[in-house]
Design an enzyme around this catalytic site. Structure first.
Site, PDB file in Angstrom:
ATOM      1  CB  VAL A  53      29.172 -26.008  -4.473  1.00 16.83           C
ATOM      2  CG1 VAL A  53      29.724 -24.714  -5.269  1.00 16.83           C
ATOM      3  CG2 VAL A  53      28.815 -26.908  -5.293  1.00 16.83           C
ATOM      4  CD  GLU A  54      35.542 -25.652  -0.327  1.00 19.43           C
ATOM      5  OE1 GLU A  54      36.168 -24.617  -0.123  1.00 19.43           O
ATOM      6  OE2 GLU A  54      35.930 -26.804   0.037  1.00 19.43           O
TER       7      GLU A  54
END
Lengths: 306, 306
Positions: free
Chosen positions: A25-26
């Site tokens: 996830v960013e």
């Protein structure tokens, strides 16, 4: 670890999947009430967890349905709790209401009647609109016992309804007149949360309470701009260079946070530090299943280990 | 002229069918707001029409969803407007709420929290129950800004919600706590009228507004005791020696008065002196059709002629 690979059964957060989640996830999208804080009390471990995520280069945003504050007021609250958050990391439903009017070319000549608190009025003004009602009508009363009717402004073109701890009959009456009598008047709800943790100990009525009142008297249904409506996601997508599959929504409500995350294709993590318990999640009447669940946000930090 | 002989299409009141109606009916059931009066103003011709009906031996009852007054207070209001009506001819939703508790053997040891006005409190007391909240909570506030929670009474076993022109966040919060936290707490709505004519000129929010708020924050649905619920009909049937086919319900609302009349098998007469217009009646979205319609109650008198 795209959404198709995740089993339908929600998984308790573990060392392995917490690590996977953080790696894949960013951006983390956090609800605030019941996730970051309860009332004015930070939930244990929140500051360290946010710091860890920032140190790993993760983008953080705060997506809150609580319309009582503007983004600016929220940034101040974060600072007062010792957490550094910038205004443009905050997506409150007060901001969403103003943005909805903006993107729909609402005429700045028209007024917006507010059932809600100062956050909505501030965001409307920042967007170039004139908000009336709200806090300034907190003490007003229509003396109906003396057959005294109230006048309403025919130039009100939208009614925005959010959480209002100074709700009264005057405001309900004024907004009802606008919605029933001003042709084309928009009915915008910041959100429909039944309850929320505005203080540390109690689950008190949320904006859904005021919205329910207005639906009944106007006999109309609102446009909802907060979660679970996906309206705010357009702004997040413009902000980031990546799509929703690189985002994880962390929240304490199934019917707003988790539904919002799922509707937009984010990963979802339910925490039990707010209004939802594990038995609510596992109740057969519940049909909203997050990808992961855990007791509180700081489990992310603990599970990663030193 | 039983209900099966009446065509589905509503008929405008005429000399012929007005005469038939009066001949075939032994009791007239009148709604009050929008039929008898608007606010404190009697609608033209009402006094003479009631007198004519009494002179023909018709029984009269007044079935009102407005819970703000008790039967005693309504009788006083009739007298102040020059009309002689006895308490036992009045069936208000405030009385219905108290009777609902009575027939369901609600324990007098438990308390009843009221969102509403003095009428409900008075009827509860007359029926031997303890009503709390209502007018006495009109000025209360929970200082949520200081993280100050409120205490609620665990012995509250029912919440009654009616029209409350002093609605505030404290009352909503208190009632929400009772409904969410007191096991088995009953949720009783006097009625769900969207709006009403509490004054002569404006259609203001009705009890439906307060009920809508409470449904949202409690996430529960109420038991409705006022129209269109047929609960009050049992009391009327005990009062009279004849059945519903000998009664005619006269009202200004399709979704409460006319629906109540139809559900109980009464004849129905819609008047346009309140919230419903002829175009509302004829709108394709409306599926509630009275047997007869006319502009105002006194047409009954005029059409009969001298």
């Amino acid at each position: 670890m795209s959404s198709v690979e995740i089993s339908a059964e929600p998984q308790p957060l573990s060392s392995a999947n917490a690590r996977n989640l953080i790696d894949s996830v960013e951006a983390f999208l956090f609800d605030c009430d019941g996730v970051i804080w309860k009332g004015d009390k930070l939930i244990d471990g929140v500051a360290d967890t946010l710091e860890m995520l920032r140190s790993k280069g993760k983008r953080l945003v705060f997506v809150t349905n609580n319309s009582s504050k503007s983004r600016k007021q929220y940034a101040k609250k974060f600072h007062s709790l010792g957490i550094s958050v910038s205004e443009d990391e905050i997506f409150s439903s007060s901001f969403a209401a103003a943005m909805f009017l903006k993107v729909n070319n609402f005429s700045p000549e028209k007024k917006v009647y507010v059932i809600g608190e100062s956050g909505i009025i501030e965001e409307l003004e920042l967007a170039g609109f004139t908000g009336v009602g709200g806090p300034e009508d907190a003490k007003k009363t229509a003396d109906l016992y003396l057959d005294c009717s109230i006048e309403h402004d025919k130039s009100v073109g939208a009614v925005v309804v959010g959480l209002d701890r100074h709700i009264n009959y005057y405001k309900l009456q004024y907004a009802t007149f606008c919605l029933r009598e001003n042709p084309g008047c928009l009915f915008i709800a910041t959100n429909r949360d039944a309850t929320g943790h505005l203080n540390a100990s109690q689950e008190v009525p949320g904006a859904g309470c005021m919205v329910g009142a207005m639906c009944a008297s106007s006999e109309k249904e609102p446009i909802v701009v907060g979660k679970p409506s996906t309206f705010m996601m357009d702004f997040l997508l413009k902000k980031f260079e990546f799509g929703c599959s690189k985002m994880c929504m962390v929240g304490d409500r199934l019917d707003t946070d988790i539904l919002f995350g799922q509707s937009t294709g984010c990963k979802t993590l339910l925490v039990f530090s707010g209004v939802t318990t594990q038995s609510n999640l596992q109740d057969p009447s519940n049909h909203i299943q997050p990808d992961f669940y855990t007791s509180k946000m700081s489990d992310l930090l603990e599970l990663l280990g030193p």
